[in-house]
Design a protein around this motif. Structure first.
Motif, short mmCIF file in Angstrom:
data_model
loop_
_atom_site.label_atom_id
_atom_site.label_comp_id
_atom_site.label_asym_id
_atom_site.label_seq_id
_atom_site.Cartn_x
_atom_site.Cartn_y
_atom_site.Cartn_z
N VAL A 66 0.84 -1.21 0.00
CA VAL A 66 0.00 0.00 0.00
C VAL A 66 0.86 1.25 0.00
O VAL A 66 0.64 2.19 -0.77
CB VAL A 66 -0.96 0.00 1.20
CG1 VAL A 66 -1.69 1.33 1.31
CG2 VAL A 66 -1.96 -1.15 1.10
N LEU A 234 -8.20 -2.66 -1.67
CA LEU A 234 -7.25 -1.73 -1.06
C LEU A 234 -7.05 -0.48 -1.93
O LEU A 234 -6.85 0.61 -1.40
CB LEU A 234 -5.90 -2.43 -0.84
CG LEU A 234 -5.87 -3.44 0.30
CD1 LEU A 234 -4.55 -4.17 0.33
CD2 LEU A 234 -6.14 -2.76 1.64
N THR A 238 -7.75 3.10 -0.36
CA THR A 238 -6.67 4.08 -0.34
C THR A 238 -7.07 5.35 -1.07
O THR A 238 -6.76 6.47 -0.62
CB THR A 238 -5.40 3.48 -0.99
OG1 THR A 238 -5.11 2.21 -0.40
CG2 THR A 238 -4.21 4.40 -0.77
#
Length: 259
Positions: A66, A234, A238
């Motif tokens: 990430v 994700l 994000t």
């Protein structure tokens, strides 16, 4: 006070409705997979995706992917914004400059970020600079166009008034044009930020050893569909998190409008 409390109550009810809608979606997804309507290899249930996330968190690889993608996005995006804002204001106010640069902008505008990958690999190799360049090239032209249009929407009378009061070109840009078009610029940059994530995922799918795009491609290679779905989730989370940060920055920068 009564009107405010009613508004807050209505917002709270809508928030709960959104939460319930999300829970219903996840439950339906889980049931469809558990009842065998869809094979896990094609679409894993949320519980399996969560288990994969827990496993990767314990290994310390999830945050690593990430942060790698977020770093690439922010470096490339900020570089594009830093160049696009002053250049866009200049092109938006100068007919001569616009006539000179319009052919170049028109040539670059249709090119997707993926088309820059072969050249960027030749120029920079498989490096972080190559990833930054993909995000920059995919974000710069749209950001430039947003700034140009925002600048051209400013009332010319305000510019003439500033010049009649003795303001030079730099002062007009700083004191009149930039504050006047800042709300539109920020709105456009929020859209460009989402586009930057598309660019970095494209770069990581082709040549990377870390990042969410690499994670998705690696999961595909080993038939780990839960890893692929986790990477997609994700990315959405994000982007939402960065959007909240940008919204907070927007409120801070445009606080003068509320006064």
């Amino acid at each position: 006070m009564v009107a405010v409390s009613k508004s807050q109550k209505g917002s709270g009810s809508l928030a709960w409705l959104s939460v319930l809608s999300l829970l219903a979606f996840l439950l339906a997804w889980e049931l469809i997979c558990r009842l065998g309507f869809v094979a896990p290899i094609f679409l894993p249930p949320p519980s399996q995706v969560f288990a994969r996330a827990s496993s990767m968190t314990e290994q310390g690889t999830l945050a690593w992917h990430v942060l790698a993608s977020a770093r690439r996005v922010m470096v490339g995006f900020l570089a594009a914004v830093i160049v696009a804002i002053p250049l866009g204001i200049w092109l938006g106010t100068s007919r001569i400059a616009r006539a000179i640069f319009d052919p170049v902008v028109s040539f670059l505008r249709p090119l997707p970020s993926m088309s820059w990958i072969p050249l960027s690999l030749l120029w920079f190799g498989i490096t972080e600079t190559q990833k930054y360049s993909i995000v920059f090239m995919g974000s710069f032209v749209p950001a430039l166009l947003y700034v140009m249009e925002a600048t051209r929407s400013i009332d010319p009378l305000l510019v003439r008034a500033a010049r009649n009061l003795g303001a030079n070109r730099w002062q007009v840009m700083r004191e009149v044009l930039l504050p006047g078009c800042l709300p539109q610029i920020i709105s456009g940059m929020k859209i460009i930020l989402g586009l930057s994530w598309t660019c970095v995922i494209s770069a990581e799918l082709v040549a990377a050893k870390e990042g969410l795009g690499f994670m998705i491609m690696n999961g595909k290679e080993f038939f780990q569909t839960d890893t692929v779905v986790l990477g997609m989730v994700l990315i959405s989370f994000t982007v939402l998190a960065t959007d909240l940060v940008v919204r907070a920055l927007e409120r801070w920068l445009l606080d003068w409008q509320q006064q």
